[in-house]
Design a protein around this motif. Structure first.
Motif, PDB file in Angstrom:
ATOM      1  N   LYS A  40      -4.028 -11.523  -6.842  1.00 38.55           N
ATOM      2  CA  LYS A  40      -4.065 -10.785  -5.749  1.00 38.55           C
ATOM      3  C   LYS A  40      -3.172  -9.954  -6.613  1.00 38.55           C
ATOM      4  CE  LYS A  40      -7.846 -11.085  -3.403  1.00 38.55           C
ATOM      5  NZ  LYS A  40      -8.373 -12.077  -4.074  1.00 38.55           N
ATOM      6  N   ALA A  41      -2.929  -8.180  -6.957  1.00 36.76           N
ATOM      7  CA  ALA A  41      -1.862  -7.612  -6.755  1.00 36.76           C
ATOM      8  C   ALA A  41      -2.712  -6.278  -7.284  1.00 36.76           C
ATOM      9  CB  ALA A  41      -1.239  -8.001  -8.448  1.00 36.76           C
ATOM     10  N   VAL A  42      -1.549  -5.486  -7.320  1.00 39.47           N
ATOM     11  CA  VAL A  42      -2.388  -3.538  -7.234  1.00 39.47           C
ATOM     12  C   VAL A  42      -1.919  -3.471  -8.673  1.00 39.47           C
ATOM     13  CG1 VAL A  42      -2.043  -2.112  -6.552  1.00 39.47           C
ATOM     14  CG2 VAL A  42      -2.126  -3.208  -5.336  1.00 39.47           C
ATOM     15  N   HIS A  43      -2.575  -3.156  -9.931  1.00 34.68           N
ATOM     16  CA  HIS A  43      -2.363  -2.642 -11.055  1.00 34.68           C
ATOM     17  C   HIS A  43      -2.369  -1.128 -11.046  1.00 34.68           C
ATOM     18  CE1 HIS A  43      -3.162  -6.414 -13.561  1.00 34.68           C
ATOM     19  NE2 HIS A  43      -2.577  -6.612 -12.025  1.00 34.68           N
ATOM     20  N   LYS A 103       0.142  -5.134   5.497  1.00 36.75           N
ATOM     21  CA  LYS A 103      -0.672  -4.228   6.195  1.00 36.75           C
ATOM     22  C   LYS A 103      -1.084  -3.132   5.099  1.00 36.75           C
ATOM     23  CE  LYS A 103       1.763  -1.084   9.130  1.00 36.75           C
ATOM     24  NZ  LYS A 103       3.260  -0.512  10.034  1.00 36.75           N
ATOM     25  N   ASP A 104      -2.087  -2.985   5.863  1.00 36.02           N
ATOM     26  CA  ASP A 104      -2.755  -1.252   5.202  1.00 36.02           C
ATOM     27  C   ASP A 104      -3.682  -1.702   3.576  1.00 36.02           C
ATOM     28  OD1 ASP A 104      -2.607  -0.271   8.062  1.00 36.02           O
ATOM     29  OD2 ASP A 104      -1.354   0.640   6.978  1.00 36.02           O
ATOM     30  N   ILE A 105      -3.515  -2.617   3.319  1.00 38.75           N
ATOM     31  CA  ILE A 105      -3.824  -3.069   1.562  1.00 38.75           C
ATOM     32  C   ILE A 105      -5.312  -3.094   2.316  1.00 38.75           C
ATOM     33  CG2 ILE A 105      -4.564  -5.213   1.485  1.00 38.75           C
ATOM     34  CD1 ILE A 105      -3.028  -3.504  -0.795  1.00 38.75           C
ATOM     35  N   MET A 106      -6.530  -2.805   3.025  1.00 36.68           N
ATOM     36  CA  MET A 106      -7.924  -2.587   2.262  1.00 36.68           C
ATOM     37  C   MET A 106      -8.003  -0.853   2.226  1.00 36.68           C
ATOM     38  SD  MET A 106      -8.341  -5.575   2.034  1.00 36.68           S
ATOM     39  CE  MET A 106     -10.319  -5.752   1.923  1.00 36.68           C
ATOM     40  N   SER A 107      -6.943  -0.549   3.244  1.00 32.75           N
ATOM     41  CA  SER A 107      -7.271   1.459   3.141  1.00 32.75           C
ATOM     42  C   SER A 107      -7.406   1.928   1.769  1.00 32.75           C
ATOM     43  CB  SER A 107      -6.506   2.127   3.874  1.00 32.75           C
ATOM     44  OG  SER A 107      -4.420   1.841   4.188  1.00 32.75           O
ATOM     45  N   ALA A 150       0.528  -1.092   0.257  1.00 30.19           N
ATOM     46  CA  ALA A 150       0.374  -0.304   0.251  1.00 30.19           C
ATOM     47  C   ALA A 150       0.645   0.819   0.038  1.00 30.19           C
ATOM     48  CB  ALA A 150      -1.172  -0.030   0.957  1.00 30.19           C
ATOM     49  N   ALA A 151       2.122   1.061   1.059  1.00 32.71           N
ATOM     50  CA  ALA A 151       2.788   2.395   0.845  1.00 32.71           C
ATOM     51  C   ALA A 151       3.486   2.541  -0.410  1.00 32.71           C
ATOM     52  CB  ALA A 151       3.500   2.032   2.015  1.00 32.71           C
ATOM     53  N   ASP A 205      -6.068  -0.017  -9.223  1.00 29.01           N
ATOM     54  CA  ASP A 205      -6.823  -1.607  -9.802  1.00 29.01           C
ATOM     55  C   ASP A 205      -6.691  -1.712  -8.682  1.00 29.01           C
ATOM     56  OD1 ASP A 205      -8.461  -3.804  -9.573  1.00 29.01           O
ATOM     57  OD2 ASP A 205      -8.237  -4.107 -10.739  1.00 29.01           O
ATOM     58  N   ASN A 206      -6.869  -2.290  -7.042  1.00 27.72           N
ATOM     59  CA  ASN A 206      -6.717  -2.539  -5.980  1.00 27.72           C
ATOM     60  C   ASN A 206      -7.013  -4.042  -5.840  1.00 27.72           C
ATOM     61  OD1 ASN A 206      -5.694  -4.000  -3.768  1.00 27.72           O
ATOM     62  ND2 ASN A 206      -6.350  -2.377  -2.213  1.00 27.72           N
TER      63      ASN A 206
END
Length: 284
Positions: free
Chosen positions: A207-210, A272-276, A175-176, A196-197
């Protein structure tokens, strides 16, 4: 050792020349990371006259996480003709390929600044055969839906991952690092069109962030942000994914594959904090 710095609004031809200079330096310089390549390119920029028209310009050299030197976009070196496609489709593909070296230098600079790494850089340019397969899948999907398929050049022009990058970060820092990456992209004049989380979709198979991004020159590309854990899951499920997305795979088999792929990703702890980290899509 010099760092890669923002190159400013230089012309496309010079951008390709820089990448060629860096690639040329790989054969004559011993380097351990992107900083060394940056130093070589900076030196050669001031002596560009030593490069003749007979030297074939290539991508950007980079020592990957396994210690191997790879050249960005090299997977497309012998796979860059869109067989059976309209000339306009080939032009769109060629433009993306020409924009790759300049964008790659910026992506490597971002990775260096963040203390992260790039993975699979040799695939930064989508191979032509992969593009043609994507056109065929989209055409089949349209026909099955009773719709008129688009022209092949339209499919190519709207493909956002003709250029694509994978940045690897520590699992709990996803996330950071996404937020920091977005900031550095914007500082360099890039536009982040979408975040795109995929962790937010608890029912999703992957699962990844694009990030979908547009360069200052207007080139669209994709950056995937993975951790070593999610990247390992991606590799472990790749064969299953390829079977899952084939049009001829039965719905029953697709459901089975989906469950197996999803369970692999679900076995990872949530970063950590990925849902934010909220997904975002630019409108207009």
């Amino acid at each position: 050792m010099l760092q890669i710095t923002r190159l400013g609004n230089i012309g496309k031809g010079k951008a390709v020349l820089i990448a060629g200079a860096v690639a040329w330096s790989a054969f004559f310089c011993s380097f351990g990371n992107v900083n060394s390549a940056a130093a070589a390119s900076a030196v050669l920029l001031g002596k560009a006259g030593i490069l003749t028209e007979g030297i074939r310009l290539a991508g950007v050299p980079y020592r990957n996480r396994n210690g191997k030197i790879v050249i960005s976009g090299s997977a497309s070196q012998n796979d860059n003709i869109l067989s059976g496609c309209n000339e306009r489709a080939q032009v769109a593909y060629n433009m993306a390929k020409a924009n790759e070296p300049r964008i790659t230098l910026d992506m490597l600079d971002i990775a260096h600044r963040l203390g992260t790494s790039m993975d699979g850089l040799e695939y930064s340019v989508k191979t032509a055969s992969s593009v043609v397969s994507k056109i065929e899948r989209k055409t089949d999907k349209a026909l099955q839906a009773g719709e008129t398929p688009k022209k092949d050049f339209e499919y190519v022009s709207e493909t956002g991952d003709l250029l694509r990058y994978t940045q690897v970060v520590n699992h709990d820092e996803i996330a950071a690092k996404v937020r920091a990456t977005v900031k550095l992209l914007e500082d360099k004049g890039y536009t982040v069109d979408e975040i795109d989380n995929k962790y937010l979709n608890e029912e999703g198979r992957y699962k990844a962030v694009h990030l979908n991004v547009t360069s200052p020159s207007g080139q669209h590309f994709e950056m995937q942000i993975h951790s070593p854990e999610s990247l390992a899951a991606s590799r472990a499920t790749h064969t299953m994914y390829e079977e899952w997305r084939r049009p001829e795979t039965s719905e029953e088999r697709k459901a089975e594959l989906f469950t197996m792929i999803k369970s692999t990703y679900d076995s990872m702890p949530l970063p950590k904090d990925i849902m934010s980290l909220q997904s975002y899509k630019r409108v207009g």
